[in-house]
Design a protein around this motif. Structure first.
Motif, short mmCIF file in Angstrom:
data_model
loop_
_atom_site.label_atom_id
_atom_site.label_comp_id
_atom_site.label_asym_id
_atom_site.label_seq_id
_atom_site.Cartn_x
_atom_site.Cartn_y
_atom_site.Cartn_z
N SER A 1 0.81 -1.21 0.00
CA SER A 1 0.00 0.00 0.00
C SER A 1 0.84 1.26 0.00
O SER A 1 1.96 1.27 0.48
CB SER A 1 -0.89 0.02 1.24
N THR B 1 -19.73 3.22 -2.11
CA THR B 1 -19.06 4.51 -2.35
C THR B 1 -20.03 5.49 -3.01
O THR B 1 -21.08 5.10 -3.52
CB THR B 1 -17.85 4.34 -3.29
N ALA C 1 -14.82 5.54 -5.96
CA ALA C 1 -14.21 4.21 -5.86
C ALA C 1 -12.82 4.21 -6.51
O ALA C 1 -11.84 3.74 -5.92
CB ALA C 1 -15.12 3.19 -6.53
N LEU D 1 -10.36 6.26 -4.34
CA LEU D 1 -9.93 5.57 -3.12
C LEU D 1 -8.92 4.46 -3.47
O LEU D 1 -7.90 4.31 -2.80
CB LEU D 1 -11.13 4.96 -2.39
N ILE D 2 -9.21 3.71 -4.51
CA ILE D 2 -8.32 2.62 -4.91
C ILE D 2 -6.95 3.17 -5.29
O ILE D 2 -5.91 2.67 -4.85
CB ILE D 2 -8.94 1.82 -6.08
N VAL E 1 -5.00 4.29 -2.23
CA VAL E 1 -4.56 3.21 -1.36
C VAL E 1 -3.44 2.39 -2.00
O VAL E 1 -2.56 1.89 -1.32
CB VAL E 1 -5.78 2.31 -1.04
N CYS F 1 -7.48 -6.09 0.84
CA CYS F 1 -7.64 -4.80 0.17
C CYS F 1 -8.73 -3.96 0.85
O CYS F 1 -8.56 -2.75 1.05
CB CYS F 1 -7.98 -5.04 -1.29
N LEU G 1 -9.08 0.03 2.02
CA LEU G 1 -10.09 0.93 1.46
C LEU G 1 -10.95 1.55 2.56
O LEU G 1 -11.30 2.73 2.51
CB LEU G 1 -10.98 0.18 0.47
N LYS H 1 -11.58 5.39 3.14
CA LYS H 1 -12.95 5.91 3.07
C LYS H 1 -13.32 6.67 4.35
O LYS H 1 -13.95 7.73 4.29
CB LYS H 1 -13.91 4.74 2.84
#
Lengths: 480, 480
Positions: free
Chosen positions: A94, B180, B186, B189-190, B193, B335, B339, B343
């Motif tokens: 990460s 989300t 989404a 955030l991905i 991260v 994962c 997240l 979030k």
């Protein structure tokens, strides 16, 4: 290329390169939690730099809580370091991922959640809500089929401008307002737009816990400013601005979270002058200005700002409609320009439905009448909590607004034990340490009187006091 | 400390330090847009590094579009570089701020917005919506007074799990779903991260424009994978995974945006094998799977994943309720863990109201019936657009689902002129170049048939064809 680096040709100073180097190795898991780092001497040799350079890097790592010092024997990796180390069986390596300390406490299921600084849903006129919602659908039959603009619904921004100007003398155009999904998104967008690795950020001590997490995640070096019932030590603030050239000062001057303090008007005016003088932006978080028990609080800092150094975050979620998640950011075009770009990539605009419902609900006469009732109800709950605690000998400041009591327990209180024992009794509270940028204040706690009804509060507090009695030696139960 | 750096003791290679050094000076505004950079030789001397090192850094800067080469005479700062340079009168010195190319086009007011790949609100059963909303308020009278959890409403996540398992054979628990605020959040955030500076990301060429912007903002080095009507060249994909060890591959295999292509099931299965073999996550964006005109599309990649290398983004906004902004991310705990933390700091959970309305609306019988009508309506609009364009001699692939035509104009078309002239005529479209990670594809455009009604489409297309006739030499009006 040592010469160039140390003479600052490359954009980083040498000690900062060492700082990043150590962080990177911690992040990669080469140096694990509570593992001892190489001595200053060792690392200096390894990197062929001066010991003072390594020392300086270690000091900054310590200040930012990535390492700690154990009984003078050396530097160790902070296990609570917000650098998440990927496990071997984990397909993900990460980037910086930070946890929200507060949200972890909120995830605890408990009957007596003194940790939640939100309005008791029963204090909201829920039955009336749906009328407004129906009204919205009559007015905008296609509202669910329509995207909002990135900046937010123009009708809502116009209404907010009018409201801010009328109540707080803001001179503002709708183009200087951004609608966000709650104040959390506002703080996150501001941090992403303004803060780069190692930028200096001033934070109140104590402060709103998730803000610490957000600015740290951005790599900020945070410096604390003590907040007192009378406000700040402004000479100290000026000294810090002068010496550290902070990018911004995140502050919550009205019914401050967690203490309830109110920064007086005089200091607000002066803070804006200092901000301009030292080019330090003031990020003013103002989530519960409407919840005053005596007189209205002083005007926001934004009202005094003429040079664009104040960014004003106004959330309505806490006491109007948490389920809508509506907040707004007021700032000048130079800053708005950046925020809009960040917002368009973050979620391309908050949902239109929520904005329209809020518009017709907040500005309705009924809501404004309701606010008066709300203030009375919360004042009574505050008094109830204070009455229940009166026998304990604990210390707290009696706030004139907001949602929380900031309570000093006996110095001998073992906080971790208190938290776990309380959770066993289905009670949650916010330990002061997570509101503290330097994670001390271990004898303070935040208890909210806004979320639980009278009976729950009485019962929960009785239980809580009992728990403390059991773990704190009786003779020390008075505050030290 | 040259020895240490070049031998990689510090966590960055030397050319990467030079790369960052140049970026930093551009960001600080020392080197301005379209200004010539020092020659390779000059910079090599200045930094006391080998010319090849500077060359390598310049190549990467060029690849990432921070600099461009002008007629062999040297390297220049890209004016469209996504590094925002703070002005002198600006109190802000910003961190990386990237613009969303697509959202800028959407801000254009026009009567014929072929640029918007959203459903015409008139195709939604708006009159029925309010009934469901009232139902939600009857069921959850305190919904506006209640915060959602960070992960999203459990009732909704359970319903989605059931739905995904039933339709796509996902083996999934509610703890493996995150709600989300739309797919944009989404993706953001991905990226936050998973992506660190200079991580390699594979992107389809062409692809969804805002995804390019988000991954670039995170500092990713992007590599293109051509997408064809038959899918990808999987040998090429394997070669890229092997050689560049990408962190992730962002892809949109079902009614691909902008082309409308569908990646066949066989390739989906193989892609998942490659992902596992080379530890490259697949981020599968799946916003319009329900909008098929013939048979249902093949199962999502996620259905084939057993090792946790697929992250599945499912948005419902485009064709159900843009005003609700609801999407969901399915991924495995390793994962999800990251997240959730991101979030909780980004907006501490999407609004509960939107989740509850979506729950009762999407899973209603009426909505499922409505979807069938929707498919027919969009298929007809697609045919209408194709009929209107049939005389032009332009080329496009006739999609079997989705919202867009991906059209190849005559090679001689001056795209900037076409866009400005079209806007004058109140017409917008998406230039292919902004869907292209390397910003070429200058003769392609994306036209959406989903947003305008029949009459608007006919009129708008007639005007648009007229505009192209005026600026493209007639004899070249057929496609080259």
């Amino acid at each position: 290329m040592k010469k160039e680096i140390s003479s600052g040709t490359l954009s980083e100073k040498l000690f900062e390169q060492v700082y990043d180097y150590v962080l990177e190795r911690i992040r990669r898991g080469e140096w694990k939690a509570d593992e001892k780092l190489p001595s200053v001497r060792q690392l200096a040799v390894e990197l062929n730099v001066h010991r003072l350079t390594v020392f300086k890097a270690y000091q900054l790592l310590k200040q930012n809580q990535h390492v700690y010092v154990k009984d003078k024997s050396g530097y160790y990796v902070q296990s609570s370091s917000m650098l998440q180390v990927a496990r071997q069986d984990d397909p993900i390596v990460s980037a910086y991922v930070h946890k929200s300390h507060l949200s972890e406490i909120h995830q605890v299921q408990a009957a007596y959640q003194f940790s939640i600084a939100l309005l008791d849903p029963n204090l909201l006129p829920n039955l009336y809500f749906s009328e407004y919602v129906k009204k919205v659908f009559d007015l905008y039959p296609k509202v669910l089929g329509t995207y909002s603009t990135t900046q937010g619904d123009l009708e809502l921004r116009e209404a907010l401008c009018h409201y801010f100007t009328k109540h707080y003398r803001f001179f503002l155009s709708p183009s200087e307002l951004l609608i966000t999904s709650g104040s959390q998104e506002a703080i996150d967008l501001i941090a992403r737009v303004l803060i780069k690795n190692r930028d200096v950020v001033l934070l109140e001590r104590p402060t709103y816990s998730p803000a610490i997490d957000v600015f740290r995640r951005q790599g900020a070096t945070t410096i604390s400013v003590e907040i007192h019932p009378y406000g700040y030590d402004l000479e100290e603030v000026e000294r810090l601005m002068q010496q550290h050239k902070p990018r911004l000062f995140y502050l919550n001057p009205t019914f401050h979270n967690p203490t309830g303090y109110v920064v007086p008007a005089k200091q607000r005016k002066r803070l804006v002058e200092l901000a301009e003088k030292y080019h330090c932006l003031l990020v003013e978080d103002d989530p519960c200005r409407d919840i005053y028990f005596e007189e209205e609080p002083p005007l926001p800092l934004f009202s005094y700002d003429t040079a664009g150094y104040v960014i004003y975050i106004r959330s309505f979620s806490k006491y109007i409609a948490p389920g809508l998640s509506i907040a707004t950011v007021a700032c000048r075009p130079a800053c708005m320009n950046y925020l809009l770009k960040a917002k368009s990539l973050a979620d391309s605009g908050s949902p239109l439905l929520n904005q329209k419902i809020f518009l017709h609900y907040f500005f309705s006469e009924r809501m404004q009448q309701h606010l008066a009732k709300l203030r009375t109800a919360l004042a009574m709950r505050k008094e109830l909590m204070e009455a229940e605690l009166s026998g304990t000998g604990w210390e707290w400041y009696s706030p004139t607004g907001g949602f929380n009591l900031w309570i000093k327990l006996p110095v001998s209180t073992p906080m971790d034990t208190l938290l776990s024992k309380s959770i066993e009794q289905s009670i949650t509270f916010v330990p002061g340490s997570i509101c503290d940028p330097v994670r001390e204040l271990t004898t303070w706690i935040r208890m909210s009187y806004s979320f639980l009804n009278d009976q729950q509060m009485r019962e929960g507090l009785k239980r809580f006091i009992q728990v403390t009695k059991e773990i704190v030696p009786h003779d020390k139960c008075g505050s030290a």
